[in-house]
Design a protein around this motif. Structure first.
Motif, short mmCIF file in Angstrom:
data_model
loop_
_atom_site.label_atom_id
_atom_site.label_comp_id
_atom_site.label_asym_id
_atom_site.label_seq_id
_atom_site.Cartn_x
_atom_site.Cartn_y
_atom_site.Cartn_z
N PRO A 56 40.83 -19.18 -44.79
CA PRO A 56 40.65 -20.39 -45.60
C PRO A 56 41.94 -20.91 -46.24
N LEU A 61 41.29 -27.60 -47.94
CA LEU A 61 40.00 -27.60 -48.62
C LEU A 61 39.62 -29.04 -48.99
N LYS A 62 38.46 -29.47 -48.51
CA LYS A 62 37.90 -30.77 -48.91
C LYS A 62 36.72 -30.48 -49.83
N LYS A 63 36.90 -30.74 -51.11
CA LYS A 63 35.88 -30.39 -52.08
C LYS A 63 35.62 -31.56 -53.01
N ASN A 68 32.06 -29.87 -49.25
CA ASN A 68 32.85 -28.72 -49.66
C ASN A 68 33.05 -27.86 -48.43
N LYS A 69 34.23 -27.94 -47.83
CA LYS A 69 34.49 -27.20 -46.60
C LYS A 69 35.99 -27.11 -46.38
N TYR A 70 36.40 -26.22 -45.46
CA TYR A 70 37.79 -26.11 -45.04
C TYR A 70 37.93 -26.75 -43.66
N SER A 119 36.70 -26.16 -38.48
CA SER A 119 36.24 -26.11 -39.86
C SER A 119 35.65 -24.74 -40.18
N MET A 121 33.08 -22.95 -43.30
CA MET A 121 32.24 -23.14 -44.47
C MET A 121 31.75 -21.77 -44.94
N GLN A 125 29.30 -23.63 -49.87
CA GLN A 125 29.89 -24.84 -49.30
C GLN A 125 28.83 -25.62 -48.53
N TYR A 205 31.73 -16.72 -43.32
CA TYR A 205 32.19 -18.06 -42.95
C TYR A 205 31.59 -18.50 -41.63
#
Length: 272
Positions: A56, A61-63, A68-70, A119, A121, A125, A205
């Motif tokens: 990760p 990181l999109k939060k 909410n995920k990488y 991606s 998660m 997430q 994950y």
């Protein structure tokens, strides 16, 4: 293995089951057309792809209230096999046979990986219900198909992180597609293809490889340009109001700035 070797295996699997996949897709096409293929690659190859996923901390990181995920699209930063499997799905034979199954004329793969790539998660997430951006990064082509290849071994459906389709809207029950190991799921993207990823509830994950196909024409005559448009889950009424307002404001901005205020960083920037 390189992308040609991988594409050979993927094409053989899909083409062998083409007629059954056409039937699977046609039964769902009145809402959000989709199909999935299990055991896409030999297990040893799928396991190797899973093992080489970055941690990760090596991803973006999109939060936010939306998601909410990488994610990652700059594939030259990672193990070469990840780039090879992504671009294997862009092999002309695979693009053509998937287009045939989904009744899409002349689909076009996305070399830029705009919103594609890989991606992760983990626990808690999620990805809220949304419509994908209707176009490619230059706003010349229509987004028509979403390809999701899942590579987490022993990922149970009750762990969450599953693809959810809402063909009848948020007032009705969703269709859940288990993000099962070595499964390829493909869905239509158009003005009504509301979808999400259920919250992960497991200490682990969920790994995914994604591609989009585009076309010169939209899937539906009623399709119109839209930004990525998020909604709240049915149980989150306040989030839904906030997210619908957020979409409205971003659509207003796009009327002034056709390609947005700034370039979307979620693309593969290659060294010419």
């Amino acid at each position: 293995m390189n992308r040609i070797d991988l594409a050979n295996l993927i094409f053989e699997k899909i083409n062998t089951h083409k007629e059954a996949l056409k039937l699977q897709f046609s039964k769902t096409q009145s809402g959000i057309g989709y199909f999935f293929v299990d055991d896409l690659l030999p297990s040893a190859i799928a396991l190797e792809i899973s093992k080489i996923f970055p941690e990760p901390g090596q991803m973006v990181l999109k939060k936010s209230i939306r998601e909410n995920k990488y994610i990652a699209a700059q594939m030259n930063l990672y193990h070469p096999l990840l780039e090879e499997i992504i671009y294997a799905f862009q092999d002309n034979r695979i693009v053509e046979v998937i287009g045939e199954i989904c009744s899409v004329k002349n689909p076009i793969p996305d070399d830029n990986l705009y919103a594609g790539g890989i991606s992760l998660m983990g626990k808690n997430q999620f990805l809220n219900p949304h419509l994908d951006n209707s176009h490619d990064k230059d706003r010349n082509l229509w987004r028509v198909l979403n390809l999701l290849y899942y590579v987490t071994p022993d990922w149970e459906e009750n762990y969450g992180g599953n693809l959810e389709l809402w063909p009848d809207g948020l007032a009705h029950e969703q269709i859940t597609i288990h993000s099962k190991f070595n499964r390829l799921a493909i869905m239509e993207t158009h003005n009504n293809s509301l979808h999400s990823v259920s919250p992960v509830v497991f200490e682990g994950y969920r790994r995914c490889i994604s591609n989009y196909y585009f076309a010169h024409s939209p899937l539906l005559d009623s399709d119109k340009f839209h930004v990525t448009s998020f909604r709240g889950r049915p149980e989150n009424k306040i989030s839904d109001i906030i997210l619908r307002t957020d979409t409205f404001l971003r659509m207003c901005l796009r009327k002034v700035f056709k390609k947005g205020i700034k370039e979307n960083p979620h693309v593969y920037k290659k060294d010419n």
